[in-house]
Scaffold this motif. Structure first.
Motif, PDB file in Angstrom:
ATOM      1  N   LEU A  92      19.824 -82.555   0.052  1.00 21.45           N
ATOM      2  CA  LEU A  92      20.079 -81.251  -0.083  1.00 21.45           C
ATOM      3  C   LEU A  92      20.904 -80.799  -1.642  1.00 21.45           C
ATOM      4  O   LEU A  92      21.147 -79.710  -1.940  1.00 21.45           O
ATOM      5  CB  LEU A  92      20.983 -80.617   0.980  1.00 21.45           C
ATOM      6  N   LYS A  93      21.068 -81.841  -2.340  1.00 20.00           N
ATOM      7  CA  LYS A  93      21.418 -82.012  -3.820  1.00 20.00           C
ATOM      8  C   LYS A  93      23.003 -81.134  -3.785  1.00 20.00           C
ATOM      9  O   LYS A  93      23.169 -80.410  -4.886  1.00 20.00           O
ATOM     10  CB  LYS A  93      20.647 -81.020  -4.639  1.00 20.00           C
ATOM     11  N   VAL A  94      23.958 -81.217  -2.828  1.00 17.24           N
ATOM     12  CA  VAL A  94      25.134 -80.893  -3.056  1.00 17.24           C
ATOM     13  C   VAL A  94      25.804 -81.757  -3.758  1.00 17.24           C
ATOM     14  O   VAL A  94      26.122 -83.019  -3.685  1.00 17.24           O
ATOM     15  CB  VAL A  94      25.727 -80.833  -1.435  1.00 17.24           C
ATOM     16  N   ARG A  95      26.874 -81.016  -4.963  1.00 15.11           N
ATOM     17  CA  ARG A  95      27.341 -82.038  -5.931  1.00 15.11           C
ATOM     18  C   ARG A  95      28.661 -81.579  -5.767  1.00 15.11           C
ATOM     19  O   ARG A  95      29.328 -82.602  -6.277  1.00 15.11           O
ATOM     20  CB  ARG A  95      26.665 -81.639  -7.212  1.00 15.11           C
ATOM     21  N   ASN A  96      29.366 -80.733  -4.999  1.00 17.47           N
ATOM     22  CA  ASN A  96      30.674 -80.530  -5.341  1.00 17.47           C
ATOM     23  C   ASN A  96      31.311 -81.579  -4.165  1.00 17.47           C
ATOM     24  O   ASN A  96      30.970 -81.540  -2.912  1.00 17.47           O
ATOM     25  CB  ASN A  96      30.893 -79.124  -4.456  1.00 17.47           C
ATOM     26  N   ARG A  97      32.107 -82.445  -4.954  1.00 18.66           N
ATOM     27  CA  ARG A  97      33.015 -83.524  -3.932  1.00 18.66           C
ATOM     28  C   ARG A  97      33.666 -82.863  -2.921  1.00 18.66           C
ATOM     29  O   ARG A  97      33.833 -83.515  -1.854  1.00 18.66           O
ATOM     30  CB  ARG A  97      33.795 -84.262  -4.889  1.00 18.66           C
ATOM     31  N   ARG A  98      34.551 -81.726  -3.145  1.00 18.58           N
ATOM     32  CA  ARG A  98      35.342 -81.323  -1.952  1.00 18.58           C
ATOM     33  C   ARG A  98      34.381 -80.866  -0.870  1.00 18.58           C
ATOM     34  O   ARG A  98      34.756 -81.006   0.512  1.00 18.58           O
ATOM     35  CB  ARG A  98      36.096 -80.056  -2.679  1.00 18.58           C
ATOM     36  N   GLN A  99      33.235 -80.216  -1.209  1.00 13.35           N
ATOM     37  CA  GLN A  99      32.370 -79.777  -0.107  1.00 13.35           C
ATOM     38  C   GLN A  99      31.818 -81.108   0.781  1.00 13.35           C
ATOM     39  O   GLN A  99      31.859 -80.901   2.076  1.00 13.35           O
ATOM     40  CB  GLN A  99      31.146 -78.926  -0.601  1.00 13.35           C
ATOM     41  N   LEU A 100      31.504 -82.067  -0.062  1.00  6.61           N
ATOM     42  CA  LEU A 100      30.877 -83.426   0.459  1.00  6.61           C
ATOM     43  C   LEU A 100      32.130 -83.676   1.442  1.00  6.61           C
ATOM     44  O   LEU A 100      31.934 -84.389   2.739  1.00  6.61           O
ATOM     45  CB  LEU A 100      30.567 -84.293  -0.449  1.00  6.61           C
ATOM     46  N   ALA A 101      33.177 -83.920   0.911  1.00  8.35           N
ATOM     47  CA  ALA A 101      34.294 -84.642   1.687  1.00  8.35           C
ATOM     48  C   ALA A 101      34.583 -83.748   3.157  1.00  8.35           C
ATOM     49  O   ALA A 101      34.599 -84.442   3.974  1.00  8.35           O
ATOM     50  CB  ALA A 101      35.645 -84.789   0.841  1.00  8.35           C
ATOM     51  N   LEU A 102      34.818 -82.628   2.852  1.00  9.74           N
ATOM     52  CA  LEU A 102      34.908 -81.539   3.980  1.00  9.74           C
ATOM     53  C   LEU A 102      33.590 -81.726   5.064  1.00  9.74           C
ATOM     54  O   LEU A 102      34.089 -81.646   6.215  1.00  9.74           O
ATOM     55  CB  LEU A 102      34.985 -79.999   3.638  1.00  9.74           C
ATOM     56  N   SER A 103      32.532 -81.768   4.607  1.00  5.98           N
ATOM     57  CA  SER A 103      31.370 -81.895   5.461  1.00  5.98           C
ATOM     58  C   SER A 103      31.482 -83.131   6.412  1.00  5.98           C
ATOM     59  O   SER A 103      31.106 -83.200   7.450  1.00  5.98           O
ATOM     60  CB  SER A 103      30.147 -81.717   4.786  1.00  5.98           C
ATOM     61  N   VAL A 104      32.093 -84.473   5.477  1.00  9.27           N
ATOM     62  CA  VAL A 104      32.153 -85.748   6.261  1.00  9.27           C
ATOM     63  C   VAL A 104      33.121 -85.561   7.341  1.00  9.27           C
ATOM     64  O   VAL A 104      33.051 -85.937   8.451  1.00  9.27           O
ATOM     65  CB  VAL A 104      32.278 -86.835   5.243  1.00  9.27           C
ATOM     66  N   VAL A 105      34.160 -84.869   6.898  1.00 10.01           N
ATOM     67  CA  VAL A 105      35.609 -84.853   7.904  1.00 10.01           C
ATOM     68  C   VAL A 105      34.958 -83.873   9.125  1.00 10.01           C
ATOM     69  O   VAL A 105      35.166 -84.232  10.252  1.00 10.01           O
ATOM     70  CB  VAL A 105      36.452 -84.074   7.320  1.00 10.01           C
ATOM     71  N   SER A 106      34.192 -82.685   8.797  1.00  8.37           N
ATOM     72  CA  SER A 106      33.463 -81.863   9.715  1.00  8.37           C
ATOM     73  C   SER A 106      32.778 -82.550  10.846  1.00  8.37           C
ATOM     74  O   SER A 106      32.805 -82.612  11.917  1.00  8.37           O
ATOM     75  CB  SER A 106      32.823 -80.792   9.310  1.00  8.37           C
ATOM     76  N   PHE A 107      31.918 -83.588  10.105  1.00  8.84           N
ATOM     77  CA  PHE A 107      31.028 -84.408  11.160  1.00  8.84           C
ATOM     78  C   PHE A 107      31.862 -85.221  11.982  1.00  8.84           C
ATOM     79  O   PHE A 107      31.754 -85.270  13.299  1.00  8.84           O
ATOM     80  CB  PHE A 107      30.125 -85.266  10.575  1.00  8.84           C
ATOM     81  N   CYS A 108      33.011 -85.957  11.484  1.00  9.29           N
ATOM     82  CA  CYS A 108      33.984 -86.697  12.261  1.00  9.29           C
ATOM     83  C   CYS A 108      34.558 -85.956  13.302  1.00  9.29           C
ATOM     84  O   CYS A 108      34.690 -86.482  14.454  1.00  9.29           O
ATOM     85  CB  CYS A 108      34.840 -87.415  11.174  1.00  9.29           C
ATOM     86  N   ILE A 109      34.980 -84.813  13.182  1.00 16.48           N
ATOM     87  CA  ILE A 109      35.690 -83.946  14.267  1.00 16.48           C
ATOM     88  C   ILE A 109      34.751 -83.485  14.992  1.00 16.48           C
ATOM     89  O   ILE A 109      35.181 -83.630  16.236  1.00 16.48           O
ATOM     90  CB  ILE A 109      36.678 -82.842  13.412  1.00 16.48           C
ATOM     91  N   TRP A 110      33.562 -83.109  14.880  1.00 17.39           N
ATOM     92  CA  TRP A 110      32.571 -82.881  15.762  1.00 17.39           C
ATOM     93  C   TRP A 110      32.232 -83.973  16.500  1.00 17.39           C
ATOM     94  O   TRP A 110      32.178 -83.971  18.009  1.00 17.39           O
ATOM     95  CB  TRP A 110      31.298 -82.449  15.227  1.00 17.39           C
ATOM     96  N   ALA A 111      32.096 -85.174  16.320  1.00 16.23           N
ATOM     97  CA  ALA A 111      31.718 -86.359  17.023  1.00 16.23           C
ATOM     98  C   ALA A 111      33.040 -86.606  17.879  1.00 16.23           C
ATOM     99  O   ALA A 111      32.754 -86.911  18.885  1.00 16.23           O
ATOM    100  CB  ALA A 111      31.572 -87.584  15.908  1.00 16.23           C
ATOM    101  N   PHE A 112      34.180 -86.637  17.325  1.00 16.80           N
ATOM    102  CA  PHE A 112      35.445 -86.879  18.201  1.00 16.80           C
ATOM    103  C   PHE A 112      35.380 -85.871  19.205  1.00 16.80           C
ATOM    104  O   PHE A 112      35.965 -86.207  20.251  1.00 16.80           O
ATOM    105  CB  PHE A 112      36.683 -86.495  17.173  1.00 16.80           C
ATOM    106  N   THR A 113      35.013 -84.665  19.126  1.00 16.37           N
ATOM    107  CA  THR A 113      35.100 -83.525  20.365  1.00 16.37           C
ATOM    108  C   THR A 113      33.905 -83.727  21.255  1.00 16.37           C
ATOM    109  O   THR A 113      34.143 -83.717  22.351  1.00 16.37           O
ATOM    110  CB  THR A 113      34.805 -82.129  19.545  1.00 16.37           C
ATOM    111  N   LEU A 114      32.829 -84.560  20.546  1.00 17.78           N
ATOM    112  CA  LEU A 114      31.868 -84.998  21.721  1.00 17.78           C
ATOM    113  C   LEU A 114      32.110 -85.980  22.581  1.00 17.78           C
ATOM    114  O   LEU A 114      31.696 -86.299  23.543  1.00 17.78           O
ATOM    115  CB  LEU A 114      30.527 -84.966  20.927  1.00 17.78           C
ATOM    116  N   GLY A 115      33.106 -86.675  22.234  1.00 20.31           N
ATOM    117  CA  GLY A 115      33.819 -87.968  22.961  1.00 20.31           C
ATOM    118  C   GLY A 115      33.404 -89.303  22.494  1.00 20.31           C
ATOM    119  O   GLY A 115      34.290 -89.907  22.254  1.00 20.31           O
ATOM    120  N   GLU A 116      32.217 -89.701  22.727  1.00 20.85           N
ATOM    121  CA  GLU A 116      31.604 -90.889  22.374  1.00 20.85           C
ATOM    122  C   GLU A 116      31.781 -91.143  20.787  1.00 20.85           C
ATOM    123  O   GLU A 116      31.288 -90.355  20.048  1.00 20.85           O
ATOM    124  CB  GLU A 116      30.076 -91.078  22.834  1.00 20.85           C
ATOM    125  N   PRO A 117      32.071 -92.192  20.358  1.00 19.49           N
ATOM    126  CA  PRO A 117      32.772 -93.470  21.196  1.00 19.49           C
ATOM    127  C   PRO A 117      34.176 -93.226  21.373  1.00 19.49           C
ATOM    128  O   PRO A 117      34.882 -94.371  21.971  1.00 19.49           O
ATOM    129  CB  PRO A 117      32.453 -94.601  20.116  1.00 19.49           C
TER     130      PRO A 117
END
Length: 155
Positions: A92-117
């Motif tokens: 998707l060609k996102v270059r903003n490092r802050r947005q990339l970092a927040l999106s990775v953190v967002s994935f981690c929190i969503w995964a944490f909420t879904l439960g596994e692992p």
């Protein structure tokens, strides 16, 4: 509309005036996209495609008739973290490092909420995970994405 969060306000193209028949109008530059609002930022920070892939993989593991090693869900989680970064950056060609970092953190929190692992951990509590997701989702779009004022060429 790209996936990268737009922070610049739109600049108006110069307005020409009607002159003599041989006088040229000033050329209008390319229009810049408007800065993204709260809702747009929120949608661009949630890596929905990767969360969908992750949810599919975790669901397959949960319903597998074969015994699954406890490390496999952790490997799927690690894959999701890496996939979030590379999908946004490369595809998707996102270059903003802050947005990339927040999106990775967002994935981690969503995964944490879904439960596994994370349900393998004795201290895991889905209620607190849900509260964390709500708080992060509310705050993350308010984080400034620009790196401050533009630097001058005289430095």
């Amino acid at each position: 509309m790209g996936r990268e969060i737009q922070t610049a306000s739109p600049k108006l193209a110069p307005v020409g005036r009607r002159g003599a028949p041989d006088e040229d109008f000033p050329a209008a530059g390319p229009a810049q996209p408007a800065a993204d609002g709260y809702a747009d930022r929120l949608m661009k920070l949630i890596p929905g495609e990767v969360i969908g892939v992750y949810l599919s993989m975790i669901t397959l593991l949960k319903h597998s008739s074969d015994p699954v090693a406890p490390q496999v869900p952790w490997a799927v989680f690690a894959f999701g973290v890496a996939a979030t970064f590379f999908y946004l950056r490369v595809t998707l060609k996102v270059r903003n490092r802050r947005q990339l970092a927040l999106s990775v953190v967002s994935f981690c929190i969503w995964a944490f909420t879904l439960g596994e692992p994370f349900t393998q951990l004795a201290w895991y509590n889905g209620t607190y995970a849900g509260l964390l997701l709500i708080a992060f989702t509310f705050v993350a779009p308010q984080v400034p994405m620009d790196d401050g004022p533009p630097k001058s060429a005289e430095a």
